[in-house]
Enzyme design. Structure first.
Site, mmCIF file in Angstrom:
data_model
loop_
_atom_site.group_PDB
_atom_site.id
_atom_site.type_symbol
_atom_site.label_atom_id
_atom_site.label_comp_id
_atom_site.label_asym_id
_atom_site.label_seq_id
_atom_site.Cartn_x
_atom_site.Cartn_y
_atom_site.Cartn_z
ATOM 1 N N ASP A 45 0.838 -1.207 0.000
ATOM 2 C CA ASP A 45 0.000 0.000 0.000
ATOM 3 C C ASP A 45 0.870 1.253 0.000
ATOM 4 O O ASP A 45 0.343 2.371 -0.040
ATOM 5 C CB ASP A 45 -1.038 -0.015 1.135
ATOM 6 C CG ASP A 45 -0.416 -0.066 2.515
ATOM 7 O OD1 ASP A 45 0.816 -0.154 2.617
ATOM 8 O OD2 ASP A 45 -1.179 -0.009 3.514
ATOM 9 N N SER A 46 2.194 1.078 -0.025
ATOM 10 C CA SER A 46 3.086 2.212 -0.296
ATOM 11 C C SER A 46 2.731 2.843 -1.637
ATOM 12 O O SER A 46 3.138 3.976 -1.916
ATOM 13 C CB SER A 46 4.548 1.755 -0.300
ATOM 14 O OG SER A 46 4.722 0.633 -1.136
ATOM 15 N N ASP A 84 -1.026 -6.116 0.072
ATOM 16 C CA ASP A 84 -1.322 -5.481 1.359
ATOM 17 C C ASP A 84 -2.819 -5.316 1.549
ATOM 18 O O ASP A 84 -3.532 -4.927 0.607
ATOM 19 C CB ASP A 84 -0.701 -4.071 1.396
ATOM 20 C CG ASP A 84 0.628 -4.042 2.113
ATOM 21 O OD1 ASP A 84 0.916 -4.972 2.899
ATOM 22 O OD2 ASP A 84 1.387 -3.086 1.889
ATOM 23 N N GLU A 182 9.821 -4.094 9.933
ATOM 24 C CA GLU A 182 10.225 -2.801 9.354
ATOM 25 C C GLU A 182 10.858 -1.904 10.409
ATOM 26 O O GLU A 182 10.263 -1.665 11.475
ATOM 27 C CB GLU A 182 8.988 -2.115 8.734
ATOM 28 C CG GLU A 182 9.329 -0.754 8.120
ATOM 29 C CD GLU A 182 8.244 -0.213 7.201
ATOM 30 O OE1 GLU A 182 7.227 -0.903 6.956
ATOM 31 O OE2 GLU A 182 8.422 0.924 6.709
HETATM 32 O O1 KIV Z 1 3.611 -1.068 1.519
HETATM 33 C C1 KIV Z 1 4.789 -1.418 1.452
HETATM 34 O O2 KIV Z 1 5.522 -1.111 0.520
HETATM 35 C C2 KIV Z 1 5.327 -2.193 2.562
HETATM 36 C C3 KIV Z 1 6.811 -2.355 2.621
HETATM 37 C C4 KIV Z 1 7.409 -1.102 3.129
HETATM 38 C C5 KIV Z 1 7.228 -3.535 3.419
HETATM 39 O O3 KIV Z 1 4.610 -2.657 3.390
#
Ligand code: KIV
Length: 264
Positions: A45-46, A84, A182
């Site tokens: 979800d980044s 995610d 993280e």
């Molecule tokens: O959403 C994402 O990219 C993540 C990574 C930072 C592990 O959860």
């Protein structure tokens, strides 16, 4: 070549072969990442920050995640694909099952990832008992950023470190088959990785986890924000995006990345 499964990752942990994970949000990058030999594609979800331009991951919706996950799974055939679960889509175990099912059925993901500690134990159990594979996520939890007040290293104090280890054990006992850690001290990440039977993937967690994950846009140096200390712009040392992703994968496998400068 057949698709990586949780068994492939488990075998890598047992034989001490580092697992390479990378975030990915679309078909073109999914092809490049697979050509570079990335083991796991995380539709993180980044994407809310690096693709959509939001300040945090909080505004990302289930529809966004299904759309981007489907873009990745449409072309991917070798990597395990994890999606995610967005903010507040797993507030109850019942809600989590419905929303996770969309990520598997409409998105084509093979596993879902949730952020949080032992409070999620019933949810993880509910999902895994119904055949939905779960990756847990501990340490810095970006969906809780407004509560945390900033992107800082987590669990530095001894009691917080103990709590994190206990949370990890509880989530694994509830059925989580993978854990992302993280932004935690290297020594804690090493301890969690040694203690758990399931693979532990670090980001800003030092070199002693069973694998590494980075945000793709950090790897190719195009994130709008300052690149975090734990990341590296591999494009700066290479001539193309394909080479940069390959350099990331090779560096993780050779245990050249992360080094002390990327760890806490
Ligand atoms: O959403 C994402 O990219 C993540 C990574 C930072 C592990 O959860």
């Amino acid at each position: 070549m057949s698709r990586n499964t949780i068994k492939t990752l488990q075998h890598k942990k047992e034989t001490r072969h580092p697992i390479v994970m990378l975030t990915c949000y679309d078909a073109s990058f999914a092809r490049l990442a697979e050509q570079a030999g990335v083991d796991v594609l995380l539709v993180g979800d980044s994407l809310g920050m690096v693709v959509q331009g939001h300040e945090t991951t909080v505004p990302v919706t289930l529809d966004d995640m299904v759309y981007h996950t489907a873009n990745v799974t449409r072309v991917s055939c070798e990597a395990l694909v994890i999606a995610d679960m967005p903010f507040m889509t797993y507030a109850t175990p019942q809600q989590a099952v419905q929303q996770a099912a969309c990520l598997l059925q409409a998105g084509g993901a093979q596993m879902v990832k949730l952020e949080g500690g032992a409070i999620l134990e019933p949810t993880v159990r509910h999902l895994t008992e119904r055949g939905i594979p779960v990756c847990a996520h501990l340490g810095l939890l970006p969906q809780s950023i407004h509560q945390l007040g900033g992107y800082q290293v987590q669990a530095r104090a001894a009691d917080a470190a103990e709590q994190l280890l206990q949370d990890a054990q509880q989530l694994a006992a509830a059925g989580a088959q993978l854990l992302v850690l993280e932004c935690v001290p290297q020594a804690l990440a090493a301890r969690v990785s040694r203690t758990l039977d399931i693979p532990v993937i670090g980001i800003g967690a030092g070199p002693d986890t069973d694998g590494q994950v980075l945000v793709l846009y950090d790897v190719i140096g195009i994130s709008a924000n300052r690149i975090p200390r734990f990341a590296h712009n591999f494009l700066a040392d290479t001539a193309s995006i394909a080479e940069a992703i390959t350099a990331y994968a090779d560096s993780v496998r050779a245990r050249r990345f992360p080094s002390a400068q990327h760890s806490f």
